[in-house]
Design an enzyme around this catalytic site. Structure first.
Site, mmCIF file in Angstrom:
data_model
loop_
_atom_site.group_PDB
_atom_site.id
_atom_site.type_symbol
_atom_site.label_atom_id
_atom_site.label_comp_id
_atom_site.label_asym_id
_atom_site.label_seq_id
_atom_site.Cartn_x
_atom_site.Cartn_y
_atom_site.Cartn_z
ATOM 1 N N LYS A 22 0.843 -1.213 0.000
ATOM 2 C CA LYS A 22 0.000 0.000 0.000
ATOM 3 C C LYS A 22 0.873 1.256 0.000
ATOM 4 O O LYS A 22 0.697 2.167 -0.793
ATOM 5 C CB LYS A 22 -0.902 0.027 1.235
ATOM 6 N N ASN A 23 1.854 1.298 0.906
ATOM 7 C CA ASN A 23 2.637 2.527 1.072
ATOM 8 C C ASN A 23 3.668 2.734 -0.027
ATOM 9 O O ASN A 23 4.353 3.752 -0.042
ATOM 10 C CB ASN A 23 3.285 2.536 2.460
ATOM 11 N N CYS A 116 -5.699 13.270 13.534
ATOM 12 C CA CYS A 116 -5.495 11.813 13.562
ATOM 13 C C CYS A 116 -5.525 11.410 15.029
ATOM 14 O O CYS A 116 -5.046 12.153 15.874
ATOM 15 C CB CYS A 116 -4.133 11.483 12.941
ATOM 16 N N ARG A 121 -0.246 15.128 13.524
ATOM 17 C CA ARG A 121 0.537 14.631 12.380
ATOM 18 C C ARG A 121 0.684 15.784 11.412
ATOM 19 O O ARG A 121 0.066 15.827 10.369
ATOM 20 C CB ARG A 121 -0.135 13.425 11.720
ATOM 21 N N PRO A 122 1.580 16.754 11.770
ATOM 22 C CA PRO A 122 1.687 17.964 10.945
ATOM 23 C C PRO A 122 2.251 17.665 9.552
ATOM 24 O O PRO A 122 2.802 16.600 9.323
ATOM 25 C CB PRO A 122 2.678 18.817 11.758
ATOM 26 N N ASP A 303 4.704 0.899 12.223
ATOM 27 C CA ASP A 303 3.538 0.168 11.713
ATOM 28 C C ASP A 303 3.512 -1.287 12.183
ATOM 29 O O ASP A 303 2.583 -2.025 11.854
ATOM 30 C CB ASP A 303 3.500 0.214 10.183
ATOM 31 N N ILE A 325 8.111 7.361 17.084
ATOM 32 C CA ILE A 325 7.641 8.053 15.874
ATOM 33 C C ILE A 325 6.271 8.682 16.143
ATOM 34 O O ILE A 325 6.058 9.864 15.894
ATOM 35 C CB ILE A 325 7.531 7.068 14.693
ATOM 36 N N ARG A 395 -8.423 -1.107 4.708
ATOM 37 C CA ARG A 395 -7.642 -0.007 4.143
ATOM 38 C C ARG A 395 -6.215 -0.446 3.827
ATOM 39 O O ARG A 395 -5.577 0.100 2.945
ATOM 40 C CB ARG A 395 -7.578 1.169 5.122
HETATM 41 C C1 EPZ Z 1 4.060 6.999 6.422
HETATM 42 O O1 EPZ Z 1 3.246 8.043 6.948
HETATM 43 C C2 EPZ Z 1 3.161 5.760 6.345
HETATM 44 N N1 EPZ Z 1 2.011 6.068 5.502
HETATM 45 C C3 EPZ Z 1 2.652 5.401 7.738
HETATM 46 O O2 EPZ Z 1 1.944 4.153 7.634
HETATM 47 C C4 EPZ Z 1 3.823 5.179 8.666
HETATM 48 O O3 EPZ Z 1 3.352 5.002 9.977
HETATM 49 C C5 EPZ Z 1 4.763 6.404 8.637
HETATM 50 O O4 EPZ Z 1 5.163 6.711 7.298
HETATM 51 C C6 EPZ Z 1 6.027 6.188 9.448
HETATM 52 O O5 EPZ Z 1 6.718 5.066 9.013
HETATM 53 C C7 EPZ Z 1 2.165 5.956 4.158
HETATM 54 O O6 EPZ Z 1 3.220 5.633 3.627
HETATM 55 C C8 EPZ Z 1 0.960 6.259 3.317
HETATM 56 P P1 EPZ Z 1 6.079 10.417 8.335
HETATM 57 P P2 EPZ Z 1 3.745 9.562 6.906
HETATM 58 O O7 EPZ Z 1 5.934 11.694 7.588
HETATM 59 O O8 EPZ Z 1 4.470 9.808 5.654
HETATM 60 C C9 EPZ Z 1 6.483 13.703 11.783
HETATM 61 C C10 EPZ Z 1 0.085 2.680 7.766
HETATM 62 O O9 EPZ Z 1 -0.363 2.120 8.779
HETATM 63 N N2 EPZ Z 1 6.237 14.711 10.724
HETATM 64 O O10 EPZ Z 1 7.244 9.562 8.051
HETATM 65 O O11 EPZ Z 1 2.563 10.402 7.228
HETATM 66 C C11 EPZ Z 1 5.241 12.858 12.074
HETATM 67 O O12 EPZ Z 1 4.350 13.508 12.944
HETATM 68 C C12 EPZ Z 1 0.523 4.159 7.853
HETATM 69 O O13 EPZ Z 1 0.236 2.136 6.684
HETATM 70 C C13 EPZ Z 1 6.325 16.036 11.033
HETATM 71 O O14 EPZ Z 1 6.613 16.411 12.176
HETATM 72 O O15 EPZ Z 1 4.745 9.564 8.165
HETATM 73 C C14 EPZ Z 1 5.849 11.590 12.644
HETATM 74 O O16 EPZ Z 1 6.106 11.768 14.000
HETATM 75 C C15 EPZ Z 1 0.127 4.791 9.137
HETATM 76 N N3 EPZ Z 1 6.096 16.950 10.036
HETATM 77 C C16 EPZ Z 1 7.165 11.479 11.868
HETATM 78 O O17 EPZ Z 1 7.451 12.766 11.317
HETATM 79 C C17 EPZ Z 1 5.792 16.582 8.756
HETATM 80 O O18 EPZ Z 1 5.596 17.441 7.876
HETATM 81 C C18 EPZ Z 1 7.138 10.459 10.744
HETATM 82 O O19 EPZ Z 1 6.028 10.737 9.906
HETATM 83 C C19 EPZ Z 1 5.712 15.214 8.459
HETATM 84 C C20 EPZ Z 1 5.934 14.286 9.457
#
Ligand code: EPZ
Length: 423
Positions: A22-23, A116, A121-122, A303, A325, A395
């Site tokens: 998916k991701n 969320c 989740r900024p 995850d 995370i 999903r």
């Molecule tokens: C991806 O989400 C995955 N989703 C998530 O999987 C996964 O949990 C996550 O990466 C971490 O591995 C998809 O690929 C569609 P991040 P993403 O940006 O991109 C912070 C699932 O179950 N952050 O790597 O949204 C954030 O708050 C889903 O399949 C900021 O602070 O995650 C977090 O603490 C759930 N500012 C950290 O970074 C930003 O602009 C990592 O988030 C972006 C992120």
């Protein structure tokens, strides 16, 4: 609104094949918006989220044909660079269209993702990257408006972010000049996206590392791609096999994508037989408690945090599971407690006591991975469990109940109002 009925304590055995990730497919679908052409994707998982992204692309003007895990995308007809709130609120990954639309059209309107239940989740890192590439970013009625032709720049991420790296990479491939991304995410899904962009004609160096160099191109073109297997789905079945399996074979489990998990499983006393993309797993007589802290790839994925907690309820002793995370990603803990799990939660740290005999009960799904941990717990629980709101699972997992039933689990999908006959 369906639910699962699971009769626990049936050993799992046999083979299961892992679907496409998916991701990995979501950002690749978004990337096809970058250039007006035709694209063919293979091994695409049939999931709610894949269909949501396809729907969003149709709103933008693309044509998408999806059959038997093969997807044909035609982006020559795209003329509406907008992602409406109705779509983005149902799936945060819709925000992945920001980079490609800004790169192709020089302007776009993308709804900010809503809240969320894991806390904030900024998307500040996504916006920082777009501004660094010269986009004029404004907020209007909950929408991000991005304007301006993009120019290369130096983007450093304070926090490793999969989504922000993906958006910045897609925006940079058509930006004028050089872009350097530092502290970039290097999840296999990002490597997959970078390889797909290369196939479209993009120039990217440093793939698989935390520093990516992008040389902006004037033109790209359509291409064809096979989506990588879903490492989180493979890991979920590996943990199921470690909890209730007798020689369970997982086809499509890429060892190189699963190093953190495989190391932890072996530390817990699980014996793994590994061969090319097939891993065989069985439950050992005793399981050792293993502490775990989540981290960006190649660290242990967040995850898989919920699934590890469910697993540790069966270990001989206590273990500490910390999520660095998502600090509030523990909605599964009170639900696991309904099955009798003994878990103490303090901030982003869960202390799990084991071994615990879990007892079947009605529980509720809250998000994709939390619900996967409830399925794992129900598989080893004595008696019957009902897991409601399984749309969360749909999903992220393709026909998970059929795959588990294929391994001998007593699992059934029924309508939410279906009454379970006790005794
Ligand atoms: C991806 O989400 C995955 N989703 C998530 O999987 C996964 O949990 C996550 O990466 C971490 O591995 C998809 O690929 C569609 P991040 P993403 O940006 O991109 C912070 C699932 O179950 N952050 O790597 O949204 C954030 O708050 C889903 O399949 C900021 O602070 O995650 C977090 O603490 C759930 N500012 C950290 O970074 C930003 O602009 C990592 O988030 C972006 C992120």
């Amino acid at each position: 609104m369906d639910k699962f009925i699971i009769e626990g304590r049936y050993a799992l055995s046999g083979e299961v094949s892992i679907s496409g990730a998916k991701n990995a497919v979501l950002p690749i679908m978004a990337a096809s918006l970058l250039w007006p052409d035709r694209y063919v994707l293979h091994n695409v998982p049939c999931l709610h989220d894949t269909l949501t992204m396809a729907r969003l692309m149709e709103i933008i003007g693309a044509r998408v044909v999806f059959e038997h895990n093969r997807m044909e995308i035609d982006t020559t007809t795209c003329n509406n660079p907008e992602a409406p709130y109705e779509m983005v609120k149902t799936m945060r990954a819709s925000f992945y269209v920001l980079g490609p639309l800004a790169g192709r059209f020089g302007r776009c309107r993308v709804s900010l993702p809503g809240g969320c239940n894991w806390g904030p989740r900024p998307v500040d890192l996504h916006l920082m990257a777009m501004k660094t590439l010269g986009a004029d970013i404004t907020l209007d009625g909950g929408y991000i408006i991005a304007k301006g032709r993009l120019k290369g720049g130096a983007i450093n991420f304070d926090t490793s972010s999969v989504g922000a790296t993906g958006n910045a990479l897609m925006a940079a491939v058509l930006a004028e000049g050089e872009t350097v991304l530092t502290n970039a995410a290097r999840e296999p899904e990002i490597t997959g996206l970078a390889r797909f962009l290369q196939k479209m004609g993009a120039r990217i160096d440093g793939i698989g590392t935390t520093t990516l160099h992008v040389t902006g191109q004037k033109e790209l073109h359509g291409t064809e791609e096979e989506i990588i297997p879903d490492r989180i789905e493979a890991a979920t079945f590996l943990i199921a096999g470690a909890m209730a399996g007798d020689k369970v074979k997982i086809n499509g489990a890429r060892e190189d994508h699963l190093t953190a998990l495989l190391g932890n499983l072996e530390a817990a006393g699980v014996v793994l037989k590994r061969s090319d993309e097939v891993i065989e797993v069985s439950r050992p007589s005793t399981l050792q408690p293993v502490d775990m802290t989540t981290a960006p790839y190649p660290g242990y994925p967040t995850d898989l945090q919920a699934q590890w907690i469910a697993f540790m309820t069966q270990a001989e002793g206590s273990s500490v599971v910390r999520d660095e995370i998502y600090l509030d990603r523990f909605a599964h803990v009170p639900e696991l407690a309904r099955l009798g799990a003994r878990i103490r939660l303090e901030g982003n740290t869960a202390t799990v006591e084991g071994p615990t005999e879990l007892i079947g009960a009605p529980v509720m799904s809250t998000d994709i991975r939390a619900s996967a941990s409830l399925v794992l717990a129900a598989l080893v629980a004595r008696g019957t469990s009902e897991i409601s709101r399984v749309y969360h699972l749909d999903r992220g997992y393709e026909t998970i109940e059929k795959k588990f039933a294929g391994l001998g689990a007593r699992i059934e999908r029924v309508a939410e109002d279906y009454l379970v006959q006790k005794g």
